[in-house]
Design a protein around this motif. Structure first.
Motif, PDB file in Angstrom:
ATOM      1  N   PRO A   1      36.549  51.227  88.457  1.00 18.09           N
ATOM      2  CA  PRO A   1      35.105  51.161  88.707  1.00 18.09           C
ATOM      3  C   PRO A   1      34.669  52.103  89.832  1.00 18.09           C
ATOM      4  O   PRO A   1      35.452  52.408  90.729  1.00 18.09           O
ATOM      5  CB  PRO A   1      34.870  49.701  89.104  1.00 18.09           C
ATOM      6  CG  PRO A   1      36.187  49.220  89.577  1.00 18.09           C
ATOM      7  CD  PRO A   1      37.235  50.002  88.826  1.00 18.09           C
ATOM      8  N   ARG A   2      33.436  52.549  89.755  1.00 20.78           N
ATOM      9  CA  ARG A   2      32.855  53.368  90.812  1.00 20.78           C
ATOM     10  C   ARG A   2      32.502  52.479  92.005  1.00 20.78           C
ATOM     11  O   ARG A   2      32.325  51.267  91.866  1.00 20.78           O
ATOM     12  CB  ARG A   2      31.615  54.099  90.302  1.00 20.78           C
ATOM     13  CG  ARG A   2      31.956  55.154  89.228  1.00 20.78           C
ATOM     14  CD  ARG A   2      30.726  55.902  88.757  1.00 20.78           C
ATOM     15  NE  ARG A   2      29.819  55.066  87.986  1.00 20.78           N
ATOM     16  CZ  ARG A   2      29.898  54.842  86.679  1.00 20.78           C
ATOM     17  NH1 ARG A   2      30.866  55.394  85.985  1.00 20.78           N
ATOM     18  NH2 ARG A   2      29.027  54.084  86.068  1.00 20.78           N
TER      19      ARG A   2
ATOM     20  N   GLU B   1      29.529  50.192  91.653  1.00 19.32           N
ATOM     21  CA  GLU B   1      29.791  49.026  90.796  1.00 19.32           C
ATOM     22  C   GLU B   1      30.506  47.936  91.586  1.00 19.32           C
ATOM     23  O   GLU B   1      30.162  46.754  91.485  1.00 19.32           O
ATOM     24  CB  GLU B   1      30.630  49.438  89.581  1.00 19.32           C
ATOM     25  CG  GLU B   1      29.885  50.357  88.645  1.00 19.32           C
ATOM     26  CD  GLU B   1      30.773  51.003  87.600  1.00 19.32           C
ATOM     27  OE1 GLU B   1      30.274  51.200  86.485  1.00 19.32           O
ATOM     28  OE2 GLU B   1      31.953  51.305  87.888  1.00 19.32           O
TER      29      GLU B   1
ATOM     30  N   ARG C   1      28.287  45.830  94.009  1.00 20.92           N
ATOM     31  CA  ARG C   1      27.478  44.767  93.401  1.00 20.92           C
ATOM     32  C   ARG C   1      28.269  43.479  93.208  1.00 20.92           C
ATOM     33  O   ARG C   1      27.700  42.427  92.951  1.00 20.92           O
ATOM     34  CB  ARG C   1      26.902  45.237  92.066  1.00 20.92           C
ATOM     35  CG  ARG C   1      25.831  46.305  92.229  1.00 20.92           C
ATOM     36  CD  ARG C   1      25.140  46.597  90.921  1.00 20.92           C
ATOM     37  NE  ARG C   1      25.977  47.339  89.987  1.00 20.92           N
ATOM     38  CZ  ARG C   1      25.916  48.637  89.776  1.00 20.92           C
ATOM     39  NH1 ARG C   1      25.032  49.371  90.419  1.00 20.92           N
ATOM     40  NH2 ARG C   1      26.704  49.222  88.902  1.00 20.92           N
TER      41      ARG C   1
ATOM     42  N   SER D   1      38.528  52.381  93.939  1.00 18.68           N
ATOM     43  CA  SER D   1      37.314  52.876  93.307  1.00 18.68           C
ATOM     44  C   SER D   1      37.594  54.264  92.747  1.00 18.68           C
ATOM     45  O   SER D   1      38.397  55.012  93.287  1.00 18.68           O
ATOM     46  CB  SER D   1      36.197  52.954  94.356  1.00 18.68           C
ATOM     47  OG  SER D   1      35.140  53.740  93.888  1.00 18.68           O
TER      48      SER D   1
ATOM     49  N   SER E   1      25.529  58.864  95.201  1.00 21.00           N
ATOM     50  CA  SER E   1      26.018  58.304  93.943  1.00 21.00           C
ATOM     51  C   SER E   1      25.384  59.025  92.765  1.00 21.00           C
ATOM     52  O   SER E   1      24.192  59.266  92.740  1.00 21.00           O
ATOM     53  CB  SER E   1      25.673  56.815  93.882  1.00 21.00           C
ATOM     54  OG  SER E   1      26.083  56.293  92.672  1.00 21.00           O
TER      55      SER E   1
ATOM     56  N   ASN F   1      25.152  58.651  88.648  1.00 19.71           N
ATOM     57  CA  ASN F   1      25.437  57.754  87.515  1.00 19.71           C
ATOM     58  C   ASN F   1      25.444  58.516  86.212  1.00 19.71           C
ATOM     59  O   ASN F   1      24.814  59.386  85.925  1.00 19.71           O
ATOM     60  CB  ASN F   1      24.432  56.629  87.445  1.00 19.71           C
ATOM     61  CG  ASN F   1      24.598  55.681  88.627  1.00 19.71           C
ATOM     62  OD1 ASN F   1      25.713  55.462  89.066  1.00 19.71           O
ATOM     63  ND2 ASN F   1      23.509  55.149  89.109  1.00 19.71           N
TER      64      ASN F   1
END
Length: 85
Positions: free
Chosen positions: A41-42, A45, A48, A74, A83, A85
């Motif tokens: 995951p980034r 992400e 959160r 990460s 960031s 996306n």
């Protein structure tokens, strides 16, 4: 967490302790073997999923019961960079 399995109410098993290269390679290997788009995951992400009310902050225990309270890798190479996306 790689190495742990969801039972329907909790996670069981022993988490694998991998470095970033090993985690990335394992995700790629599983993607090829299972045909599922596994990836690391980034950073955005993972952020959160963190419960900042914990001391120290960690993965939300409601969402990830029994997850280890250690650091998680990460795919974001530089968390100070903007960031994308």
């Amino acid at each position: 967490v790689e190495g742990m399995q969801w039972t329907g109410t909790n996670c069981t098993g022993k988490p694998l302790l991998l470095d970033r290269a090993e985690a990335t390679a394992l995700a790629t290997e599983r993607w090829k073997a299972e045909g599922v788009g596994w990836r690391i995951p980034r950073a955005a992400e993972l952020q959160r999923l963190v419960d900042k009310s914990l001391s120290p902050p960690g993965l939300n225990p409601q969402m990830f019961p029994s997850a280890p309270g250690q650091w998680h890798w990460s795919a974001t190479a530089n968390v100070n960079a903007p960031s994308v996306n």
